[in-house]
Design a protein around this motif. Structure first.
Motif, PDB file in Angstrom:
ATOM      1  N   VAL A 392     -44.196  37.996  80.399  1.00 45.14           N
ATOM      2  CA  VAL A 392     -45.294  37.617  79.502  1.00 45.14           C
ATOM      3  C   VAL A 392     -45.243  38.511  78.265  1.00 45.14           C
ATOM      4  O   VAL A 392     -45.180  39.734  78.392  1.00 45.14           O
ATOM      5  N   PRO A 393     -45.257  37.936  77.067  1.00 46.14           N
ATOM      6  CA  PRO A 393     -45.216  38.766  75.855  1.00 46.14           C
ATOM      7  C   PRO A 393     -46.527  39.519  75.674  1.00 46.14           C
ATOM      8  O   PRO A 393     -47.581  39.034  76.089  1.00 46.14           O
ATOM      9  N   PRO A 394     -46.474  40.714  75.063  1.00 47.51           N
ATOM     10  CA  PRO A 394     -45.292  41.393  74.513  1.00 47.51           C
ATOM     11  C   PRO A 394     -44.730  42.458  75.454  1.00 47.51           C
ATOM     12  O   PRO A 394     -44.152  43.435  74.996  1.00 47.51           O
ATOM     13  N   PHE A 395     -44.903  42.284  76.752  1.00 48.70           N
ATOM     14  CA  PHE A 395     -44.422  43.280  77.708  1.00 48.70           C
ATOM     15  C   PHE A 395     -42.889  43.269  77.753  1.00 48.70           C
ATOM     16  O   PHE A 395     -42.236  42.309  77.336  1.00 48.70           O
ATOM     17  N   SER A 396     -42.319  44.355  78.289  1.00 48.38           N
ATOM     18  CA  SER A 396     -40.884  44.600  78.137  1.00 48.38           C
ATOM     19  C   SER A 396     -40.013  43.497  78.722  1.00 48.38           C
ATOM     20  O   SER A 396     -38.993  43.118  78.136  1.00 48.38           O
ATOM     21  N   GLY A 397     -40.407  42.968  79.890  1.00 51.23           N
ATOM     22  CA  GLY A 397     -39.584  41.953  80.520  1.00 51.23           C
ATOM     23  C   GLY A 397     -39.442  40.685  79.704  1.00 51.23           C
ATOM     24  O   GLY A 397     -38.453  39.957  79.843  1.00 51.23           O
ATOM     25  N   VAL A 472     -44.184  48.973  76.314  1.00 49.62           N
ATOM     26  CA  VAL A 472     -43.560  49.162  74.995  1.00 49.62           C
ATOM     27  C   VAL A 472     -42.033  49.153  75.042  1.00 49.62           C
ATOM     28  O   VAL A 472     -41.392  49.095  73.984  1.00 49.62           O
ATOM     29  N   GLY A 473     -41.448  49.220  76.239  1.00 46.44           N
ATOM     30  CA  GLY A 473     -39.998  49.375  76.329  1.00 46.44           C
ATOM     31  C   GLY A 473     -39.207  48.238  75.725  1.00 46.44           C
ATOM     32  O   GLY A 473     -38.064  48.432  75.295  1.00 46.44           O
ATOM     33  N   GLY A 474     -39.785  47.045  75.661  1.00 51.31           N
ATOM     34  CA  GLY A 474     -39.051  45.899  75.131  1.00 51.31           C
ATOM     35  C   GLY A 474     -38.911  45.878  73.630  1.00 51.31           C
ATOM     36  O   GLY A 474     -38.094  45.127  73.082  1.00 51.31           O
ATOM     37  N   PHE A 475     -39.686  46.712  72.940  1.00 53.86           N
ATOM     38  CA  PHE A 475     -39.667  46.656  71.479  1.00 53.86           C
ATOM     39  C   PHE A 475     -38.380  47.207  70.878  1.00 53.86           C
ATOM     40  O   PHE A 475     -38.131  47.021  69.685  1.00 53.86           O
ATOM     41  N   VAL A 476     -37.556  47.887  71.683  1.00 64.04           N
ATOM     42  CA  VAL A 476     -36.265  48.345  71.155  1.00 64.04           C
ATOM     43  C   VAL A 476     -35.304  47.179  70.968  1.00 64.04           C
ATOM     44  O   VAL A 476     -34.285  47.318  70.286  1.00 64.04           O
ATOM     45  N   GLY A 477     -35.634  46.037  71.562  1.00 62.69           N
ATOM     46  CA  GLY A 477     -34.757  44.872  71.445  1.00 62.69           C
ATOM     47  C   GLY A 477     -35.465  43.648  70.895  1.00 62.69           C
ATOM     48  O   GLY A 477     -35.119  42.519  71.260  1.00 62.69           O
ATOM     49  N   VAL A 478     -36.457  43.861  70.036  1.00 64.86           N
ATOM     50  CA  VAL A 478     -37.164  42.733  69.425  1.00 64.86           C
ATOM     51  C   VAL A 478     -36.160  41.883  68.641  1.00 64.86           C
ATOM     52  O   VAL A 478     -35.398  42.416  67.822  1.00 64.86           O
ATOM     53  N   PRO A 479     -36.114  40.578  68.879  1.00 65.27           N
ATOM     54  CA  PRO A 479     -35.112  39.750  68.196  1.00 65.27           C
ATOM     55  C   PRO A 479     -35.383  39.602  66.707  1.00 65.27           C
ATOM     56  O   PRO A 479     -36.498  39.830  66.225  1.00 65.27           O
ATOM     57  N   GLU A 480     -34.373  39.202  65.996  1.00 66.45           N
ATOM     58  CA  GLU A 480     -34.427  39.047  64.544  1.00 66.45           C
ATOM     59  C   GLU A 480     -35.488  38.042  64.122  1.00 66.45           C
ATOM     60  O   GLU A 480     -36.084  38.154  63.058  1.00 66.45           O
ATOM     61  N   VAL A 481     -35.754  37.070  64.991  1.00 68.25           N
ATOM     62  CA  VAL A 481     -36.721  36.026  64.648  1.00 68.25           C
ATOM     63  C   VAL A 481     -38.130  36.586  64.486  1.00 68.25           C
ATOM     64  O   VAL A 481     -38.959  36.014  63.782  1.00 68.25           O
ATOM     65  N   PHE A 482     -38.432  37.714  65.123  1.00 70.81           N
ATOM     66  CA  PHE A 482     -39.766  38.304  65.048  1.00 70.81           C
ATOM     67  C   PHE A 482     -39.873  39.427  64.028  1.00 70.81           C
ATOM     68  O   PHE A 482     -40.976  39.742  63.580  1.00 70.81           O
ATOM     69  N   ALA A 483     -38.771  40.067  63.743  1.00 66.96           N
ATOM     70  CA  ALA A 483     -38.826  41.216  62.835  1.00 66.96           C
ATOM     71  C   ALA A 483     -37.513  41.354  62.094  1.00 66.96           C
ATOM     72  O   ALA A 483     -36.437  41.325  62.706  1.00 66.96           O
ATOM     73  N   LYS A 484     -37.621  41.502  60.782  1.00 65.11           N
ATOM     74  CA  LYS A 484     -36.423  41.703  59.979  1.00 65.11           C
ATOM     75  C   LYS A 484     -35.790  43.038  60.387  1.00 65.11           C
ATOM     76  O   LYS A 484     -36.465  44.043  60.525  1.00 65.11           O
ATOM     77  N   GLY A 485     -34.489  42.986  60.587  1.00 67.14           N
ATOM     78  CA  GLY A 485     -33.814  44.192  61.062  1.00 67.14           C
ATOM     79  C   GLY A 485     -33.970  44.408  62.553  1.00 67.14           C
ATOM     80  O   GLY A 485     -33.818  45.522  63.042  1.00 67.14           O
ATOM     81  N   GLY A 486     -34.303  43.314  63.268  1.00 64.35           N
ATOM     82  CA  GLY A 486     -34.444  43.416  64.714  1.00 64.35           C
ATOM     83  C   GLY A 486     -33.100  43.584  65.397  1.00 64.35           C
ATOM     84  O   GLY A 486     -32.080  43.860  64.760  1.00 64.35           O
ATOM     85  N   GLU A 487     -33.091  43.362  66.702  1.00 64.35           N
ATOM     86  CA  GLU A 487     -31.878  43.563  67.502  1.00 64.35           C
ATOM     87  C   GLU A 487     -31.331  44.978  67.340  1.00 64.35           C
ATOM     88  O   GLU A 487     -30.118  45.203  67.241  1.00 64.35           O
ATOM     89  N   ARG A 488     -32.237  45.959  67.324  1.00 65.83           N
ATOM     90  CA  ARG A 488     -31.788  47.340  67.141  1.00 65.83           C
ATOM     91  C   ARG A 488     -30.916  47.811  68.297  1.00 65.83           C
ATOM     92  O   ARG A 488     -29.995  48.601  68.099  1.00 65.83           O
ATOM     93  N   LEU A 489     -31.221  47.335  69.490  1.00 64.22           N
ATOM     94  CA  LEU A 489     -30.407  47.742  70.631  1.00 64.22           C
ATOM     95  C   LEU A 489     -28.982  47.217  70.492  1.00 64.22           C
ATOM     96  O   LEU A 489     -28.012  47.923  70.791  1.00 64.22           O
ATOM     97  N   ALA A 490     -28.855  45.954  70.027  1.00 66.66           N
ATOM     98  CA  ALA A 490     -27.516  45.399  69.821  1.00 66.66           C
ATOM     99  C   ALA A 490     -26.753  46.203  68.776  1.00 66.66           C
ATOM    100  O   ALA A 490     -25.553  46.464  68.926  1.00 66.66           O
ATOM    101  N   GLY A 491     -27.439  46.600  67.720  1.00 67.85           N
ATOM    102  CA  GLY A 491     -26.792  47.424  66.705  1.00 67.85           C
ATOM    103  C   GLY A 491     -26.391  48.781  67.230  1.00 67.85           C
ATOM    104  O   GLY A 491     -25.328  49.307  66.892  1.00 67.85           O
ATOM    105  N   TYR A 492     -27.255  49.329  68.084  1.00 63.75           N
ATOM    106  CA  TYR A 492     -26.969  50.641  68.666  1.00 63.75           C
ATOM    107  C   TYR A 492     -25.741  50.592  69.558  1.00 63.75           C
ATOM    108  O   TYR A 492     -24.894  51.490  69.534  1.00 63.75           O
ATOM    109  N   LEU A 493     -25.609  49.533  70.350  1.00 67.00           N
ATOM    110  CA  LEU A 493     -24.496  49.419  71.298  1.00 67.00           C
ATOM    111  C   LEU A 493     -23.242  48.811  70.683  1.00 67.00           C
ATOM    112  O   LEU A 493     -22.204  48.743  71.348  1.00 67.00           O
ATOM    113  N   SER A 494     -23.323  48.364  69.443  1.00 69.65           N
ATOM    114  CA  SER A 494     -22.198  47.641  68.844  1.00 69.65           C
ATOM    115  C   SER A 494     -20.879  48.417  68.822  1.00 69.65           C
ATOM    116  O   SER A 494     -19.813  47.801  68.974  1.00 69.65           O
TER     117      SER A 494
END
Length: 634
Positions: A392-397, A472-494
């Motif tokens: 259920v949003p905005p929880f981490s899962g 709050v743990g899910g906010f490290v991977g907020v998708p691009e559709v919700f926030a510009k510059g999202g997918e920070r986790l993908a960028g971190y692991l790239s």
């Protein structure tokens, strides 16, 4: 820096040695302080590495582990984005579990209390070795270490025969998977002559792989590695050990299911993403097995009444989600779900421990109920964990689950449908568990009613911390559709994942489709929660029909394994024992012994100690000698 990195695994190892050797002499308070403090020290160092961005593709070599002929394998650690993320999960969540254990296990005798924390520290050390190793051999050492520790901790109460059987089951089923892992290592050595990540997955290593590996090689290696992962991370057909692992203390369940052992298979495949990206056939197998496991375990969880068994099958199902992500090439999404799952699953297991603690050891949810008012902190944090795992949003899962479903939708609509059904079942069985346990009237004994109370601070504080992380743990991977510059986790692991094979996860899906899919999964989860509320807000005894009994009996998979494998092997063992060993080998060996013994008894009459007898024998011998001499001369 090299020595500082070495301290991360060495601190828990020191805790293991101190608590293990001093378990009969150290006080419980000191044991808990050493056990928890060493893991905290590792967490602090991991945070320091993460904050300073100390990442490198070049391993930190400490000494030559194997140096024979052309084979050179160093004992080395590799600190990059992937290993650092796992270090934070293992040491952070592991520390909270250690703190929780100081209160949960306080009634244990001193020597057993020390033994418990020694095993726990060794578990963390082994997992740290697994994720820090710069080559597959060091990973394998840690891999075997966590398997050993699971055996020791699942069978911690070793006087209970059922618990020791559960520990043995976990050990044997893991060995089956480990054989696949070991064969894959031999295959890689034969083809590459190295097990180093740097040599295998650097740009030159990839080029070499493309030119030297044929389809048989890459599919064979990756399938064998996946066999290892199915054992360690409890996938079909090697998943049945994990629910039985509930025999160990509840904090052990949290450590196995959330922070350490079962995530090892996910880490190994994510680390090997280059090889798997070269083997689309293997990825299809991984995705199918993952989706099937997720659905199968979710259906079983619907009818379980042991609070820990529900969570155990939930873990198997969520691990299936992670393998579904890996099989569709969404390696980052799989790692993301490892992280969020570590938060809410550790929270749920520790919350169940708080309930069991309050109910004087009772684990059957049918005999609970009405705990919401007396266990307010436990209830609130458990509720947060249920919301998080339900997606259920905005929880981490929500963020990690939908990243997986999005990838599945892009690659195979059927797999996406399986994942969607599993998501609905997850929301339903988790809130069934919540409502039966905490709502309605109290169904325990009068003695339990009098003793029901909230757990001490050492248990509730970790619950609160994990609840916050689950929010709050899910906010490290907020998708691009919700926030510009999202997918920070993908960028971190790239540097470890995406850039190695040019994978852009979910690149073919529009933002509109992405939002629609998220909305659909959210609505379905909320409907499942609503149905669970309608069905279980006031608990009534359930009467299972034919299909319900099948689910309650876990699809009879354990019985099938028992009939098809265990009983024939036991029968073969009895045959070998009775007819080959006892009637064959033992009969020959014992027969020789009896013959020698008999001949010795008969010959001892020649040594009577009577001088007259000896003279008589001498005379008889002389007569015989002369007779023989006479006939020989003739």
């Amino acid at each position: 820096m090299k020595n500082l990195i070495a301290l991360i695994p060495l601190l828990p190892l020191a805790g293991f040695l101190i608590n293990g050797l001093g378990r009969n002499y150290l006080s419980k308070g000191l044991v808990g302080l050493i056990g928890s403090g060493t893991v905290l020290g590792s967490f602090v160092i991991s945070c320091l590495l993460f904050s300073k961005g100390v990442f490198s593709d070049v391993p930190y070599k400490y000494f030559d582990f194997i140096n024979v002929g052309s084979l050179h394998i160093p004992f080395a650690f590799q600190i990059d984005q992937l290993s650092t993320l796992f270090l934070l999960i293992i040491t952070g969540v592991g520390f909270l579990i250690h703190v929780y254990s100081t209160a949960y296990m306080h009634e244990e005798k001193r020597e057993h209390f020390g033994r418990y924390f020694a095993y726990l520290n060794l578990f963390v050390f082994s997992m740290l070795l697994l994720v820090m190793g710069a080559n597959y051999l060091i990973m394998f050492i840690g891999w075997e270490g966590v398997g050993l520790c699971s055996y020791l901790l699942i069978g911690y109460w070793f006087k209970n025969i059922d618990y020791t059987k559960a520990a043995k089951k976990a050990f044997v089923m893991n060995r089956i998977g480990d054989l696949g892992f070991l064969l894959a290592l031999f295959w890689m050595l034969q083809r590459f002559g190295t097990l180093s990540y740097q040599d295998l997955f650097s740009a030159n290593g990839v080029i070499t792989a493309l030119h030297t590996l044929n389809t048989t090689d890459v599919v064979g290696i990756t399938l064998l590695l996946f066999l290892g992962a199915t054992g360690k991370s409890a996938q079909i057909p090697l998943y049945t050990w994990l629910p039985d692992a509930m025999a160990g203390p509840t904090p052990v369940s949290a450590l196995i299911h959330a922070a350490t052992m079962v995530t090892a298979g996910i880490y190994m495949i994510a680390r090997s993403n280059i090889l798997y990206s070269l083997a689309p056939a293997t990825l299809s197998v991984v995705a199918i097995i993952g989706a099937a496991t997720a659905l199968l375990a979710a259906t079983i969880a619907l009818k379980q009444n042991d609070i820990k068994k529900v969570l155990a099958y939930s873990t198997v199902s969520q691990l299936g989600y992670m393998f579904l992500a890996l099989g569709t090439g969404a390696y980052t999404a799989a790692v993301f779900h490892v992280m969020t799952h570590a938060f809410f699953k550790a929270l749920l297991f520790l919350g169940s421990g708080s309930v069991i603690h309050a109910m004087s050891g009772q684990q059957d949810i049918r005999f609970m109920g009405g705990l919401r008012g007396k266990l307010k902190i436990t209830y609130l944090t458990f509720l947060i964990g249920c919301i998080a795992i339900a997606g259920v949003p905005p929880f981490s899962g929500f963020f990690s689950k939908d990243a997986i479903l999005l990838s599945a939708f892009e690659h195979d609509k059927f797999l996406w449908a399986v994942g969607l059904i599993t998501a609905a079942l997850t929301a339903f069985y988790m809130f069934r568990l919540l409502f039966i346990t905490f709502n309605g009237s109290f169904r325990g004994t009068d003695e339990q009613r009098q003793h029901v109370h909230e757990s001490p601070a050492a248990m509730t504080i970790p619950l609160v911390v994990l609840a916050i992380l689950s929010i709050v743990g899910g906010f490290v991977g907020v998708p691009e559709v919700f926030a510009k510059g999202g997918e920070r986790l993908a960028g971190y692991l790239s540097p470890v994942i995406a850039q190695q094979h040019g994978n852009t996860e979910n690149a073919g899906i529009s933002h509109g489709t992405e939002i629609a899919l998220m909305a659909a999964t959210t609505v379905i989860a909320l409907l499942a929660i609503g149905f669970a509320w309608f069905r279980y807000r006031n608990y009534r005894e359930e009467h299972n029909g034919a299909f319900g009994k099948v689910l309650a009996n876990k699809w009879y998979v354990d019985e099938l394994y028992d009939t098809a494998i265990v009983k024939p092997l036991n029968g073969l063992g009895r045959f070998a024992n009775n007819f080959i060993e006892r009637s064959g080998i033992d009969a020959i060996v014992n027969g020789v012994g009896r013959a020698v013994n008999y001949s010795g008894r008969q010959m001892r009459w020649l040594q009577s100690g009577q001088v007259g007898s000896y003279v008589l024998l001498m005379v008889i011998s002389m007569v015989l000698f002369f007779v023989m001499e006479f006939f020989l001369k003739k």
